[in-house]
Motif scaffolding. Structure first.
Motif, PDB file in Angstrom:
ATOM      1  N   ARG B  85       0.839  -1.048  -0.070  1.00 43.94           N
ATOM      2  CA  ARG B  85      -0.017   0.001  -0.082  1.00 43.94           C
ATOM      3  C   ARG B  85       0.810   1.280   0.010  1.00 43.94           C
ATOM      4  N   ALA B  86       2.009   1.276   0.907  1.00 41.43           N
ATOM      5  CA  ALA B  86       2.633   2.495   1.204  1.00 41.43           C
ATOM      6  C   ALA B  86       3.407   2.561  -0.313  1.00 41.43           C
ATOM      7  N   ALA B  90       3.508   5.960  -2.814  1.00 41.72           N
ATOM      8  CA  ALA B  90       4.892   6.542  -2.987  1.00 41.72           C
ATOM      9  C   ALA B  90       5.130   6.677  -4.469  1.00 41.72           C
ATOM     10  N   THR B 149      11.107  -2.867   0.654  1.00 43.44           N
ATOM     11  CA  THR B 149      10.869  -2.643   1.862  1.00 43.44           C
ATOM     12  C   THR B 149      10.710  -3.875   2.668  1.00 43.44           C
TER      13      THR B 149
END
Lengths: 704, 155
Positions: B85-86, B90, B149
């Protein structure tokens, strides 16, 4: 400074309170008649408002496209929303900001020039005065007409405009339910509507009993003329009933629609209106001549979501939720078609999936309104099928473009004619005085069809969009042959005529360069005086390292266009390989859009436009069989996939002190032309008819 | 035939009263009010409805709800805290966003399998999905960013 001429949107909606209000402390209500179509407009408009008001982005509450709540700004189309709505919001916000400072100065007994604003707080000598927008809001007469006279900020002072504010609507689209398809008000009924398989077909047999049985007794049928809706509380049962109904419906008559109609060149066999001729300058004697014919077929919008509409008929009033591009026009058309007063209809925009022009959104909204009238007091949701989305929504119009030019001894075009054959590029609700809704035409008391016409040149033109070159030619002549009765509905699709015209023109420019033995970039620069055009051409050539040869097995192509000859400038180079199929591997774009409100959003629009246009150029063509659209699934209407997209590099080189220029539709035409030009170099043979499919490549290879 | 279908959705046990041959998509959206899974074509051709069933991508538009009984279903609602999601935010990886839910689920299945996917593997994982706006490249970058990530790298 950007001049403070009143944008059309502000002339049409002159009162400040049509655009702005201060309904609660810490919040600013801003209203636009334009709508979000997936293009990121909301974020750009909020940036403009936040900039001119000196408030944080988060304080702006933007209302969009609502016939009861926002200004009427017509259609969200033509890449003009930032210019028109953004321009209006900018001037209104600058004026309200000045009014607020004046009001504060009166209260404080000081000079307004000594005051400043920071996130809505009014400062004097850098210190809070205890006043803010909301404290002085009652002093502001927002009922007055906008003067446009308040000084808007100069570009050098921008803090929010010109920055990459993240899309405000994106978080809800990741794991949320932000789409019109997701609306489910209490008491919701689901509906599916049966559409004609071709224009003018009559429904001669309908197995209502079988359909209702398939619906398990939980589905009702509502019919007027040849328009049939199935309605019930359980969507799965409605769908089951609909499938049975559709499979057993028998249609007769209507237009003759066969496989040959899918070829754009079949337009030449249809009746055409007398040619319309527009001529600029006068021809000069030519040393050599070139002539070539190009074409583009019917193409489909192909939104990933089928169109959807919701409607509620209660106490004689109809409320409609839609992903239409023009809620005010839709309101008038629905009212006319259903015999309601315009004042009894309220149309509200709600986001749908990506919209690239006049798709099924308006038609689905009408379908919902039709079904809702049969179920007073209950909200009704109509969802189209994928088959209808690809099969009965309006199509992008086919075009045949012939270029015939004479060149002087220096290879300059001195006698130039573009001959365009095309049906209309605009049949939206309200266009040419018509209702123009698919379902309405099937009603027992259908409204009259309007006389067919295209979008006139002063409105940007339909088939004639970008028919004239921006290059400096002593003579250009347009011959526009309008086809009044194509066998399927055609209407606005991203770029309208610009896509085919720029494909033809910028292919032909390359053919002219080749005939003269000149480099395509050098030839364009030789013909172009406009410094901004020259700048993007040079920049794109530099980005692609144009003067160096491409890697082995690859070919490069180049193209330029200024959208509508008044909006953004774009030059592009592509690199591709051809092995039975065309595979575009790299794209370089240089763009001058003047002031860009949100650079990342602009890149997203330009690059998305490139990818969509690669798909149109290489793959897309609507096909017909058995009196209906055959390409009504993603299997029969394939589009570009993840494994086929190129790397794209985009450079925005505009001067932020120039006014913003629309750029959402600038990249499509050049993409087709640059690909065509690169393919010509790769094959040594020119392909002039889209799409550039494997079959056409193979045929060219065999001939070569 | 209508019956009680019991399965896990994003880790939570759920039961739904539905026809066992109704599509799982219908049950998710209209019975359980989980609307992040989208209808696009109803024919396994666009990927808008992709969910994970026992970790594997499945087209919810055609999968009979009864076939999900007793199994673990994952939908885009379950990604609220997932790095995907991030990463998609981004990279601003989307335009209209309608195709995103399905794409996120195929991406999750890929990242559940490997934390170091090659570009070719990411492309292959997303290739069943259609995007009409042309945000493909951003989505490919976003999946690579989420993988980084998950590997503990700062993208």
């Amino acid at each position: 400074m950007i001049p403070n001429a009143l944008p059309l949107s502000l002339q049409d909606n002159p009162r400040l309170d049509q655009w702005i209000g201060f309904p609660e402390a810490g919040r600013v209500a801003v209203r636009t008649g334009k709508v979000e179509l997936g293009q990121g407009l909301l974020t750009a408009l909020v940036q403009i408002a936040a900039e001119e008001l000196d408030v944080a982005v988060a304080r702006i509450q933007l209302a969009t496209g609502d016939t009861a709540a926002t200004p009427d700004e017509g259609y969200t189309a033509g890449s003009r929303s930032v210019e028109l709505s953004g321009g209006a919001i900018r001037l209104v916000c600058a004026e309200v900001r000045a009014m607020a400072l004046d009001a504060a100065a009166r209260r404080l007994g000081c000079d307004a020039a000594s005051l400043a604003l920071e996130d809505g707080v009014i400062l004097k000598d850098g210190l809070p005065t205890g006043l803010d927008y909301w404290a002085v809001a009652d002093d502001l007469d927002l009922t007055r007409t906008a003067s446009g006279a308040a000084p808007a900020k100069a570009a050098a002072r921008f803090k929010v405009v010109g920055t990459d504010v993240p899309r405000l609507d994106l978080p809800a689209k990741i794991g949320g339910a932000p789409f019109i398809q997701d609306l489910a008000p209490d008491g919701l009924l689901h509906a599916r509507v049966l559409h004609r398989p071709r224009l003018g077909a009559r429904l001669v047999a309908l197995d209502e009993a079988a359909a209702l049985k398939a619906g398990g007794g939980a589905v009702d049928l509502h019919r007027s003329g040849d328009l049939v809706a199935l309605i019930g509380p359980d969507e799965a049962k409605v769908l089951a009933a609909f499938q049975r109904l559709r499979d057993r419906a028998r249609w007769e008559g209507g237009v003759d629609l066969g496989p040959g109609d899918a070829e754009a060149l079949s337009l030449l066999d249809r009746p055409a209106a007398p040619p319309r001729i527009v001529e600029r300058g006068a021809p000069l004697p030519a040393a050599r001549r070139l002539r070539a014919t190009y074409s583009k077929p019917y193409i489909a919008h192909g939104s990933i979501a089928p169109s959807c509409g919701l409607a509620l008929f209660e106490a004689g009033r109809l409320t409609v939720w839609t992903h239409s591009q023009g809620v005010f026009f839709l309101r008038s058309s629905i009212a006319r078609a259903l015999g309601l007063e315009v004042s009894a209809v309220h149309v509200i925009h709600h986001q749908g999936a990506g919209c690239y022009g006049h798709n099924g959104a308006d038609d689905a909204a009408f379908d919902a309104a039709f079904a809702a009238l049969a179920c007073p007091g209950r909200p009704v949701r109509v969802l189209w099928t994928r088959e209808d989305e690809l099969g009965v929504a309006p199509f992008g119009a086919p075009m045949v473009v012939t270029l015939d030019a004479g060149f002087d001894a220096d290879a300059r075009p001195v006698d130039w004619t573009i001959d365009i054959v095309s049906p209309t590029h605009v049949s939206r609700p309200g266009a040419h005085g018509g209702v123009n809704l698919l379902g309405a035409a099937a009603l027992a008391d259908a409204p009259p069809a309007p006389a067919p016409a295209d979008l006139p040149d002063p409105a940007g033109g339909g088939a004639s969009r970008n028919a004239f070159l921006l290059y400096d030619l002593p003579h250009q002549k347009l011959v526009h042959r309008f086809i009044p009765a194509p066998p399927v509905r055609t209407s606005s699709m991203r770029g309208l005529g610009a896509f085919a015209n720029v494909f033809a023109l910028e292919s032909f420019i390359d053919e002219a360069a080749e005939a003269a033995g000149l480099d395509p970039v050098a030839y364009r620069l030789k013909l172009m005086a406009d410094p901004r055009a020259r700048a993007v051409i040079s920049a794109a050539a530099e980005m692609a390292d144009w003067d160096s040869p491409p890697p082995d097995g690859f070919a490069r192509g180049f193209a330029f266009s200024r959208y509508k000859n008044v909006a953004a400038y774009l030059a592009m180079a592509v690199e591709l390989s051809v092995e039975e199929e065309v595979r575009v591997s790299r794209v370089w774009c240089a763009v001058d859009g003047g002031l860009v409100i949100n650079p990342d959003g602009a890149r997203n629009q330009i690059e998305g436009g490139v990818i969509q246009a690669i798909s149109w150029t290489l793959k897309e063509q609507v096909t017909f069989a058995d009196g209906a659209v055959a390409s009504n699934s993603w299997e029969t209407y394939p589009i570009l996939r993840f494994s086929e997209v190129p790397e794209i590099e985009t450079r925005l080189i505009g001067d932020p002190t120039h006014p913003p220029l629309g750029l959402g539709e600038v990249s499509q035409g050049p993409t087709a032309a640059a690909i065509g030009n690169a393919v010509a170099r790769a094959l040594g043979a020119r392909l002039r008819h889209l799409p550039l499919t494997r079959e056409r490549i193979m045929a060219a290879l065999l001939e070569g | 035939m209508a019956l009680e279908i019991a399965f896990r959705v994003n880790g939570t046990p759920r039961t739904a009263h539905a026809d066992d041959d109704a599509p799982l998509l219908h049950v998710l959206r209209n019975v359980l009010d989980l609307k992040a899974t989208r209808f696009g074509c109803g024919a396994e051709q666009c990927g808008a409805c992709m969910v994970l069933v026992d970790g594997a991508p499945a087209y919810a538009c055609t999968l009979p709800a009864g076939a999900a009984a007793g199994r673990a279903v994952e939908t885009a609602e379950g990604l609220a805290d997932h790095p995907l999601r991030a990463a998609f935010l981004a990279e601003q990886a989307g335009q209209c966003g309608y195709c995103l839910s399905g794409i996120l689920m195929s991406a999750k299945a890929l990242l559940d399998r490997t934390l170091s996917p090659s570009r070719a593997e990411i492309v292959a994982a997303l290739d069943p999905h259609l995007c009409r706006c042309g945000a493909h490249e951003r989505m490919l970058r976003a999946v690579a960013r989420a993988a980084a990530t998950l590997r503990g790298e700062t993208p």
